[in-house]
Design a protein around this motif. Structure first.
Motif, PDB file in Angstrom:
ATOM      1  N   ALA A 111     -38.913 -23.540 -24.983  1.00  8.30           N
ATOM      2  CA  ALA A 111     -39.470 -24.610 -25.753  1.00  8.30           C
ATOM      3  C   ALA A 111     -40.970 -24.719 -26.142  1.00  8.30           C
ATOM      4  CB  ALA A 111     -39.499 -26.082 -24.969  1.00  8.30           C
ATOM      5  N   GLN A 112     -41.805 -23.959 -25.111  1.00  9.46           N
ATOM      6  CA  GLN A 112     -43.484 -23.774 -25.564  1.00  9.46           C
ATOM      7  C   GLN A 112     -43.698 -22.685 -26.289  1.00  9.46           C
ATOM      8  OE1 GLN A 112     -45.485 -24.949 -21.959  1.00  9.46           O
ATOM      9  NE2 GLN A 112     -43.889 -26.008 -21.272  1.00  9.46           N
ATOM     10  N   ARG A 113     -42.769 -21.715 -26.449  1.00 10.02           N
ATOM     11  CA  ARG A 113     -42.919 -20.468 -27.123  1.00 10.02           C
ATOM     12  C   ARG A 113     -43.597 -19.167 -26.463  1.00 10.02           C
ATOM     13  NH1 ARG A 113     -39.176 -22.935 -29.074  1.00 10.02           N
ATOM     14  NH2 ARG A 113     -38.562 -22.683 -31.210  1.00 10.02           N
ATOM     15  N   ASN A 158     -34.281 -18.935 -25.820  1.00 11.91           N
ATOM     16  CA  ASN A 158     -34.164 -19.477 -27.327  1.00 11.91           C
ATOM     17  C   ASN A 158     -32.704 -19.405 -28.042  1.00 11.91           C
ATOM     18  OD1 ASN A 158     -37.519 -18.094 -27.265  1.00 11.91           O
ATOM     19  ND2 ASN A 158     -37.219 -20.223 -27.555  1.00 11.91           N
ATOM     20  N   ALA A 185     -33.977 -32.210 -23.462  1.00 10.59           N
ATOM     21  CA  ALA A 185     -35.152 -32.219 -24.382  1.00 10.59           C
ATOM     22  C   ALA A 185     -35.648 -30.807 -24.420  1.00 10.59           C
ATOM     23  CB  ALA A 185     -36.097 -33.401 -23.917  1.00 10.59           C
ATOM     24  N   GLU A 186     -35.759 -30.119 -23.144  1.00 11.11           N
ATOM     25  CA  GLU A 186     -36.352 -28.889 -23.460  1.00 11.11           C
ATOM     26  C   GLU A 186     -35.536 -27.739 -23.928  1.00 11.11           C
ATOM     27  OE1 GLU A 186     -37.952 -30.826 -19.874  1.00 11.11           O
ATOM     28  OE2 GLU A 186     -36.224 -30.783 -20.697  1.00 11.11           O
ATOM     29  N   PHE A 189     -35.716 -28.235 -27.714  1.00 12.32           N
ATOM     30  CA  PHE A 189     -37.107 -27.563 -28.285  1.00 12.32           C
ATOM     31  C   PHE A 189     -37.038 -26.391 -28.316  1.00 12.32           C
ATOM     32  CE2 PHE A 189     -38.953 -31.848 -28.038  1.00 12.32           C
ATOM     33  CZ  PHE A 189     -39.360 -32.056 -29.232  1.00 12.32           C
ATOM     34  N   ILE A 216     -35.234 -37.315 -27.063  1.00 10.37           N
ATOM     35  CA  ILE A 216     -35.198 -36.172 -28.237  1.00 10.37           C
ATOM     36  C   ILE A 216     -35.578 -36.697 -29.720  1.00 10.37           C
ATOM     37  CG2 ILE A 216     -34.019 -34.391 -29.411  1.00 10.37           C
ATOM     38  CD1 ILE A 216     -32.193 -34.538 -26.845  1.00 10.37           C
ATOM     39  N   HIS A 219     -37.388 -35.033 -35.466  1.00  7.00           N
ATOM     40  CA  HIS A 219     -37.459 -33.711 -35.955  1.00  7.00           C
ATOM     41  C   HIS A 219     -37.166 -32.480 -35.302  1.00  7.00           C
ATOM     42  CE1 HIS A 219     -41.231 -34.359 -32.940  1.00  7.00           C
ATOM     43  NE2 HIS A 219     -40.749 -33.036 -32.907  1.00  7.00           N
ATOM     44  N   ALA A 220     -36.425 -32.795 -33.974  1.00  2.30           N
ATOM     45  CA  ALA A 220     -36.141 -31.624 -33.337  1.00  2.30           C
ATOM     46  C   ALA A 220     -34.379 -31.512 -33.737  1.00  2.30           C
ATOM     47  CB  ALA A 220     -36.399 -31.538 -31.913  1.00  2.30           C
TER      48      ALA A 220
END
Length: 305
Positions: A111-113, A158, A185-186, A189, A216, A219-220
């Protein structure tokens, strides 16, 4: 979108598909539609691989499983999964195992890349010996004793698509969950695309009146699917209870390959959509899963005068 259109648009052969929901709000109906559409060679990422994974295996959809738990939710075993892992029947299953927290960290990194996520809980664990995805790195910072610590890390995940179930969303995809939550949520994202399946689509005003339940944001989300009772045999807090009898029966169904094949033919391949599955169970069955009212007290969020 309809479930059929959402799965057709966002789940493709060879994809990595995350299916999340912890005990509660498991997107079973989405799994059934993946089976109906004949998807193949999927990598399924699911922290608690349970009945829906067993069914997708029986449907020939899954080549690889990434998970931190496999089992029939305290009610027994998963027969198809065990045959594939223990005996490679009818074909082997590639299985990559992490701890629960290891999977949470993979979703957080995704999620945080981030390139990886550190955690302490693998110290002394045998998982490190059987999963080369768990690595060790040297901290760039000295600890209190002046030494640079060696610590375990896990890679990001991912998914091509994440699918979750929830109680409600508006048409834009602002998704609200209450009761048990997991890593929905994680997982959303972390993914390239996200499909949210809900018990009901509600007006924007409903979501805006209770914004803290929005787990959530729109936009996701790439698709919203209204699918009442779509989490069965798991439960949706406030809508229907867990079908414990089904969980107990599943161990016996999945243990026998012929009985499992017959179940799949009747309940998945023999139904065109989840509405037909729901109808096949019958209203008497659903009446037994009905829940009573337990209202939350209203909250005054306040506004400018």
């Amino acid at each position: 979108m309809t479930m059929r259109d959402a799965i057709a648009a966002f789940v493709h052969d060879g994809d990595t598909v995350a299916i999340e929901g912890f005990t509660h709000l498991i997107p079973t109906a989405a799994g059934h539609e993946i089976i109906r559409q004949g998807r193949r060679n999927l990598t399924v990422v699911r922290m608690t691989a349970d009945i829906v994974v067993d069914q997708m295996l029986a449907g020939g959809c899954v080549a690889r499983l990434v998970s931190s738990f496999v089992g029939n939710s305290s009610a027994g075993s998963l027969g198809e999964l065990r045959r594939r892992i223990e005996h490679a029947l009818p074909e082997p299953l590639e299985f990559e195992e992490y701890s629960h927290y290891g999977m949470v960290c993979r979703y957080l990194a995704g999620a945080q890349r981030l390139p990886f996520y550190p955690l302490r809980s693998y110290a002394g664990s045998d998982l490190v010996a059987v999963n080369d995805g768990i690595r060790t790195v040297t901290s760039p910072y000295p600890g209190p004793d002046g030494r640079q610590e060696r610590i375990h890390v896990v890679p990001p995940v991912n998914p091509d698509v994440t699918i979750v179930h929830a109680q409600r969303a508006d048409r834009a995809g602002n998704t609200q969950i209450w009761g048990l939550t997991g890593v929905q949520a994680e997982a959303v994202f972390a993914a390239r695309r996200a499909v949210v399946v809900v018990e009901e689509v509600v007006d924007d005003e409903v979501v805006r009146s209770d914004p803290n339940r929005t787990v959530i944001p729109a936009h996701a989300v790439d698709a919203v699917v209204a699918c009442p009772r779509g989490a069965h045999p798991s439960f949706a807090q406030g809508y229907y209870d867990r079908d414990n009898a089904f969980y107990r029966a599943w161990s016996h169904i999945s243990k026998d390959p012929e009985r499992l094949r017959e179940w799949m033919e009747r309940w998945v391949h023999g139904t065109r959509n989840h509405a037909e599955y729901v109808a096949l169970l019958g209203e008497e069955h659903w009446a037994g899963l009905a829940v009573g009212e337990a209202l939350s007290l209203p909250v005054d969020y306040g506004r400018r005068l």
